[in-house]
Design an enzyme around this catalytic site. Structure first.
Site, short mmCIF file in Angstrom:
data_model
loop_
_atom_site.label_atom_id
_atom_site.label_comp_id
_atom_site.label_asym_id
_atom_site.label_seq_id
_atom_site.Cartn_x
_atom_site.Cartn_y
_atom_site.Cartn_z
N ASP A 1 0.84 -1.21 0.00
CA ASP A 1 0.00 0.00 0.00
C ASP A 1 0.88 1.26 0.00
O ASP A 1 0.59 2.24 -0.69
CB ASP A 1 -0.92 -0.02 1.23
CG ASP A 1 -1.64 -1.35 1.35
OD1 ASP A 1 -2.50 -1.63 0.51
OD2 ASP A 1 -1.29 -2.13 2.26
N HIS B 1 -4.85 -3.46 6.08
CA HIS B 1 -4.57 -3.69 4.65
C HIS B 1 -5.90 -4.06 3.99
O HIS B 1 -6.21 -5.23 3.76
CB HIS B 1 -3.54 -4.80 4.47
CG HIS B 1 -3.40 -5.21 3.02
ND1 HIS B 1 -2.88 -4.36 2.06
CD2 HIS B 1 -3.72 -6.34 2.37
CE1 HIS B 1 -2.90 -4.97 0.89
NE2 HIS B 1 -3.41 -6.18 1.05
P1 NAD Z 1 -2.00 -18.57 -4.59
O1 NAD Z 1 -3.36 -19.20 -4.48
O2 NAD Z 1 -1.33 -18.51 -5.91
O3 NAD Z 1 -1.02 -19.30 -3.60
C1 NAD Z 1 -1.38 -19.60 -2.29
C2 NAD Z 1 -0.65 -20.88 -1.94
O4 NAD Z 1 -0.86 -21.11 -0.57
C3 NAD Z 1 -1.19 -22.11 -2.70
O5 NAD Z 1 -0.12 -22.77 -3.36
C4 NAD Z 1 -1.79 -22.95 -1.60
O6 NAD Z 1 -1.63 -24.35 -1.86
C5 NAD Z 1 -0.98 -22.50 -0.40
N1 NAD Z 1 -1.61 -22.75 0.88
C6 NAD Z 1 -2.92 -22.70 1.20
N2 NAD Z 1 -3.08 -23.04 2.49
C7 NAD Z 1 -1.85 -23.28 2.98
C8 NAD Z 1 -1.38 -23.69 4.26
N3 NAD Z 1 -2.22 -23.93 5.27
N4 NAD Z 1 -0.06 -23.86 4.43
C9 NAD Z 1 0.80 -23.64 3.42
N5 NAD Z 1 0.41 -23.28 2.18
C10 NAD Z 1 -0.90 -23.09 1.98
O7 NAD Z 1 -2.15 -17.12 -3.95
P2 NAD Z 1 -1.12 -15.89 -4.03
O8 NAD Z 1 -1.47 -15.07 -5.22
O9 NAD Z 1 0.25 -16.39 -3.87
O10 NAD Z 1 -1.58 -15.03 -2.75
C11 NAD Z 1 -1.35 -15.50 -1.46
C12 NAD Z 1 -2.01 -14.61 -0.42
O11 NAD Z 1 -1.43 -13.32 -0.42
C13 NAD Z 1 -3.51 -14.37 -0.62
O12 NAD Z 1 -4.15 -14.42 0.64
C14 NAD Z 1 -3.59 -12.96 -1.17
O13 NAD Z 1 -4.83 -12.36 -0.93
C15 NAD Z 1 -2.49 -12.34 -0.37
N6 NAD Z 1 -1.97 -11.05 -0.87
C16 NAD Z 1 -1.61 -10.14 0.09
C17 NAD Z 1 -1.09 -8.93 -0.29
C18 NAD Z 1 -0.67 -7.91 0.74
O14 NAD Z 1 -0.25 -6.81 0.35
N7 NAD Z 1 -0.74 -8.19 2.04
C19 NAD Z 1 -0.94 -8.64 -1.65
C20 NAD Z 1 -1.29 -9.59 -2.59
C21 NAD Z 1 -1.81 -10.81 -2.18
C1 LMR Z 2 -3.72 -6.62 -2.75
O1 LMR Z 2 -3.72 -5.62 -2.05
O2 LMR Z 2 -3.38 -6.62 -3.94
C2 LMR Z 2 -4.12 -7.93 -2.13
O3 LMR Z 2 -4.25 -7.80 -0.75
C3 LMR Z 2 -5.30 -8.52 -2.79
C4 LMR Z 2 -6.60 -7.99 -2.25
O4 LMR Z 2 -7.42 -8.81 -1.89
O5 LMR Z 2 -6.79 -6.79 -2.24
#
Ligand code: NAD
Ligand code: LMR
Length: 348
Positions: A174, A202
């Site tokens: 962010d 977030h």
């Molecule tokens: P993705 O679905 O490609 O990958 C998630 C992975 O986590 C999968 O491979 C899944 O098998 C694994 N997983 C699920 N449960 C699990 C567990 N208990 N233990 C270990 N592994 C597990 O998703 P992504 O695009 O990599 O995103 C991951 C997370 O990050 C999501 O929650 C997304 O919303 C979040 N995200 C956060 C931000 C931020 O700024 N905080 C930004 C983008 C995405």
């Molecule tokens: C983001 O900020 O890109 C991620 O946290 C995805 C979402 O759910 O907003």
């Protein structure tokens, strides 16, 4: 011995150093794939710190993580000492100094973050307990998987022997998004902007705050007023364009890409850990509140923070005007509601 030439040491001191164990959950997923190679290349901990990677997945994700491990080997990174893939949290966090909790269920089109609470509460509790049982004494944790703030809260609550201030959540994305928007609006380079702060959750309720931000030596608000005509135009742009654009950028990415942000999230996670470890004068991160700025103690809320290399600390003493106070209160109220919802599930 006569005639014997001393060979120069093939391993510089850095190569002999004990590796830092970095555990990445969800390593077989999209963000995991965008993280692993940069960490192994030294972009997170620097060129002097070898790493051992531990990749945690659920059974369905193990093959994907194993494939990434094969590719890591094929890169022959000099700093990479070892890669383990496991679906056992205790094995994954054994000796871990840096835990990046990425694995979670990502938000899809039309889903709200609140929908994810129940699904993710069951992931971060057991992982916190495994960190408590197995991690190294210097463990530091960043939750990336959403809802990141509350997931960090759950993990911290499940690790009673680990100081709570070792748990953080990612709002650096962010922060970077806000700087990206300002640099475009002001036609300056991103690193000419300082003092930007993300407050709260977030989520779409977050408050990206420019009131202490400067572009070079000038307050951002003055630079915006000069560019947009006057102070009223600058305030209107902040309220109507900048704040909603930054706060809803995650949803915009989902809308345009069809899935949530990946490379920018991985980049932000790397910068979060890098700056926490190496030190930084000012950035944004979600940390466990000690009551700063009236945020209830124990909540994991974003603040302006600094690090002296020993963990993020809140920048204190900033004046907040009524509009800032109101926006922070709204986002903190959302965090309180998330915490209460998780409590109602019996998780905290
Ligand atoms: P993705 O679905 O490609 O990958 C998630 C992975 O986590 C999968 O491979 C899944 O098998 C694994 N997983 C699920 N449960 C699990 C567990 N208990 N233990 C270990 N592994 C597990 O998703 P992504 O695009 O990599 O995103 C991951 C997370 O990050 C999501 O929650 C997304 O919303 C979040 N995200 C956060 C931000 C931020 O700024 N905080 C930004 C983008 C995405
Ligand atoms: C983001 O900020 O890109 C991620 O946290 C995805 C979402 O759910 O907003």
């Amino acid at each position: 011995m006569a005639g014997t030439q001393r060979q120069s040491d093939p391993h510089p001191p850095a190569a002999r150093e004990r590796p830092t164990t970095v555990t990445i959950t969800g390593a077989g997923g999209q963000i995991g794939y965008a993280l692993l190679f940069r960490i192994a290349a030294g972009e997170m901990l620097g060129p002097d710190r070898p790493v051992r990677l531990k990749l945690l997945e659920i059974p369905q994700g193990v093959r994907s993580a194993e494939g990434a491990a094969l590719e890591l080997q094929d890169c022959a990174f000099p700093l990479l000492r070892e890669v383990d893939v496991t679906d056992d949290p205790l094995a994954a966090f054994d000796g871990c100094s840096i835990a990046m909790l990425v694995g979670a269920r990502p938000r899809g089109p039309g889903m709200e973050r609140a929908d994810l609470l129940a699904a993710n509460a069951g992931i971060f509790g057991p992982q916190g307990a495994a960190i408590n049982a197995a991690a190294a004494d210097d463990i530091r944790v960043v939750a990336v998987g959403n809802p990141a703030n509350t997931n960090a809260l759950i993990a911290a609550a499940s690790a009673p022997d680990v100081p709570a201030d070792r748990f953080t959540a990612l709002t650096r994305l962010d922060h970077n998004r806000a700087i990206g928007q300002l640099s475009e609006a002001l036609a300056v380079l991103p690193d000419e902007i300082s003092g930007l702060a993300i407050w709260g959750n977030h989520s779409a309720s977050q408050f990206p705050d420019v009131s202490h931000a400067r572009v070079r030596d000038e307050p951002v608000i003055d630079a915006l007023a000069a560019r947009l005509g006057d102070r009223a135009a600058a305030d209107a742009w902040l309220d109507e364009v900048f704040i909603p654009r930054v706060a809803k950028r995650g949803a915009e990415i989902i809308e345009v890409r069809g899935s949530s942000s990946v490379a920018s999230a991985a980049n932000a996670a790397i910068e979060h850990v890098r700056d926490e470890q190496a030190g930084t004068a000012w950035t944004s991160a979600a940390v466990v509140s000690r009551g700063e700025y009236g945020v209830p103690e124990g909540l994991v809320s974003s603040f302006p923070v600094y690090s002296d290399g020993a963990g993020y600390r809140v920048v204190e003493g900033l004046p907040l005007d009524a509009r800032a106070r109101e926006r922070i209160d709204v986002s903190v109220a959302e965090l309180v509601a998330e915490r209460d919802a998780v409590r109602a599930l019996g998780v905290l």
